[in-house]
Write a protein that holds these residues in place. Structure first.
Motif, short mmCIF file in Angstrom:
data_model
loop_
_atom_site.label_atom_id
_atom_site.label_comp_id
_atom_site.label_asym_id
_atom_site.label_seq_id
_atom_site.Cartn_x
_atom_site.Cartn_y
_atom_site.Cartn_z
N SER A 11 0.84 -1.20 0.00
CA SER A 11 0.00 0.00 0.00
C SER A 11 0.87 1.24 0.00
CB SER A 11 -0.91 0.02 1.23
OG SER A 11 -1.81 -1.07 1.19
N LYS A 12 0.34 2.30 -0.64
CA LYS A 12 1.06 3.57 -0.69
C LYS A 12 0.06 4.71 -0.81
CE LYS A 12 4.47 6.53 -1.28
NZ LYS A 12 5.37 6.88 -0.16
N SER A 13 0.25 5.73 0.03
CA SER A 13 -0.58 6.94 -0.04
C SER A 13 0.31 8.16 -0.16
CB SER A 13 -1.45 7.08 1.21
OG SER A 13 -2.37 6.01 1.29
N PHE A 14 -0.20 9.17 -0.83
CA PHE A 14 0.42 10.49 -0.84
C PHE A 14 -0.58 11.42 -0.16
CE2 PHE A 14 2.34 8.43 -4.59
CZ PHE A 14 3.67 8.54 -4.25
N LYS A 43 0.01 2.70 -11.62
CA LYS A 43 0.97 1.87 -12.38
C LYS A 43 2.42 2.25 -12.06
CE LYS A 43 -0.31 3.34 -16.47
NZ LYS A 43 -1.26 4.42 -16.19
N SER A 44 2.75 3.52 -12.26
CA SER A 44 4.13 3.96 -12.07
C SER A 44 4.54 3.90 -10.60
CB SER A 44 4.33 5.37 -12.62
OG SER A 44 4.23 5.36 -14.03
N THR A 45 3.61 4.18 -9.71
CA THR A 45 3.92 4.09 -8.27
C THR A 45 4.27 2.66 -7.89
OG1 THR A 45 2.45 5.96 -7.81
CG2 THR A 45 3.08 4.57 -5.94
N ASN A 51 11.59 -0.94 -6.74
CA ASN A 51 13.00 -0.73 -6.41
C ASN A 51 13.19 0.41 -5.42
OD1 ASN A 51 12.78 1.54 -7.98
ND2 ASN A 51 14.62 1.14 -9.19
N LEU A 52 12.12 0.69 -4.67
CA LEU A 52 12.13 1.60 -3.52
C LEU A 52 12.48 3.05 -3.88
CD1 LEU A 52 13.77 -0.76 -0.87
CD2 LEU A 52 11.35 -0.39 -1.35
N LEU A 53 12.23 3.42 -5.14
CA LEU A 53 12.27 4.85 -5.46
C LEU A 53 11.15 5.55 -4.71
CD1 LEU A 53 13.03 4.92 -9.27
CD2 LEU A 53 14.45 5.88 -7.46
N GLU A 54 10.06 4.83 -4.52
CA GLU A 54 9.00 5.25 -3.60
C GLU A 54 8.96 4.24 -2.47
OE1 GLU A 54 7.41 7.94 -3.67
OE2 GLU A 54 7.41 8.64 -5.74
N LEU A 81 17.69 -5.01 -1.95
CA LEU A 81 16.54 -5.08 -2.85
C LEU A 81 16.76 -4.18 -4.07
CD1 LEU A 81 13.59 -6.39 -2.95
CD2 LEU A 81 12.84 -4.05 -2.57
N ARG A 82 17.28 -2.98 -3.82
CA ARG A 82 17.51 -2.04 -4.94
C ARG A 82 18.46 -2.64 -5.99
NH1 ARG A 82 17.53 3.19 -1.47
NH2 ARG A 82 15.49 4.03 -2.02
#
Length: 258
Positions: A11-14, A43-45, A51-54, A81-82
Motif C-alpha cells: 500500500s502507498k498513499s500520498f 501503475k508507475s507508483t 525498487n524503492l524509489l517510492e 533489494l535495490r
C-alpha cells in the motif's frame, strides 16, 4: 517455475490520496509483464515501489532472494533489494557530459569496481546489443531520443539486474522513434529477461508481454494473457478503458531490424 518478484499487501498513499491499495502480485523468472491502465491508476507508483524509489507504507517486496518488509527492515535490506533491479525512465536521464559508452560504463566502474578494460568490453557489447556500436563515442546531445533511450536500456543492463523495470519507455519519443526502442525491448523478451513494463502502447503490450495487468484506482482489476485481455476483457472497467482508447488490434510488426 521460479518466482522472481513477489509483492504482498503493498500500500502507498500520498497525503490523503491512496495510490496503491493492498496489492498482491507474483511474477515468474523470465516473464514479461505489461502494466496498463488509466492515468492515476497507480501503475508507475507500483513500479517505483519495486525498487524503492517510492517507499511503500505497508507490505512486503521480494525480488529473487532479497526481501524487504516495510515494517521491519534494515538499511542493508533496502540496498540489497535495490540492487536486484534496474529502472529505465521515460526521460532517459543520461549524463550530458559523458559519451554513450561512458554513460554505460560508469556504474560498473564506480559501484562494481570493474576494471576499465572489462567495463569497456561490457559497454561495447551492450551498445552492439541495442544497435548503436557506431555511436559509442557520441554525446547524448548528438543523438535522437530513440537512440538515447536505447543507451539508457544498455546502461540498465550493465549492472546485470535480475529484473528490468520500464516506466513508459516510449512516451517522450516522437512516433517514428518509438519502434526502435520497442524492438530492443522485444529482443530482451526473447532472451527471457524478467521485465515489468508500464506502458500506454497497447499494440506493443499485446506483442511483447506474456501477461497484461490492468490497474485502476490503485488496484489490480484483472490480469490475463494479451490475447484474452484485448479480445475479451473480463471487467467492465477494462472494457471501458479499451473503448475510450478505441483500441482495435492491428498487425504492427516489431521485428529485428534495428
Amino acid at each position: 517455475m521460479t518466482t522472481m518478484i513477489s509483492v504482498e499487501k503493498l500500500s502507498k498513499s500520498f497525503g490523503k490520496n491512496t495510490v496503491l491499495k493492498s496489492i498482491d502480485l507474483s511474477i515468474q523468472k523470465g516473464e514479461v509483464v505489461a502494466i496498463i491502465g488509466p492515468s492515476g491508476s497507480g501503475k508507475s507508483t507500483l513500479l517505483r515501489c519495486l525498487n524503492l524509489l517510492e517507499k511503500p507504507d505497508e507490505g512486503k517486496i521480494k525480488i529473487a532472494s532479497k526481501e524487504f518488509d516495510v515494517k521491519e527492515h534494515s538499511r542493508q535490506d533496502e540496498v540489497s533489494l535495490r540492487h536486484q533491479s534496474a529502472m529505465v525512465f521515460q526521460s532517459y536521464n543520461l549524463f550530458k557530459n559523458k559519451t554513450a559508452l561512458e554513460n554505460i560504463t560508469l556504474t560498473p566502474l564506480v559501484n562494481q569496481k570493474m576494471s576499465k578494460i572489462e567495463a569497456q568490453k561490457l559497454g561495447l557489447d551492450l551498445l552492439k546489443r541495442v544497435g548503436l556500436s557506431e555511436q559509442a563515442h557520441q554525446y547524448p546531445i548528438t543523438l535522437s531520443g530513440g537512440q538515447q533511450q536505447r543507451i539508457a536500456i544498455a546502461r540498465a543492463l550493465a549492472v546485470k539486474p535480475k529484473v528490468l523495470l520500464f516506466d513508459e519507455p516510449t512516451s517522450a519519443l516522437d512516433p517514428e522513434r518509438v519502434n526502435e526502442v520497442l524492438q530492443v525491448i522485444q529482443q530482451l523478451a526473447k532472451q527471457k529477461i524478467t521485465m515489468v513494463i508500464v506502458t500506454h502502447e497497447m499494440e506493443f503490450a499485446k506483442h511483447v508481454a506474456d501477461r497484461i495487468i490492468f490497474m485502476d484506482k490503485g488496484e489490480i482489476i484483472e490480469q490475463s494473457t494479451p490475447e484474452d485481455f484485448f479480445t475479451n476483457p473480463s471487467s467492465n472497467r477494462a472494457k471501458t478503458f479499451l473503448n475510450i482508447l478505441n483500441y482495435e488490434p492491428r498487425g504492427t510488426n516489431y521485428e529485428d531490424n534495428i
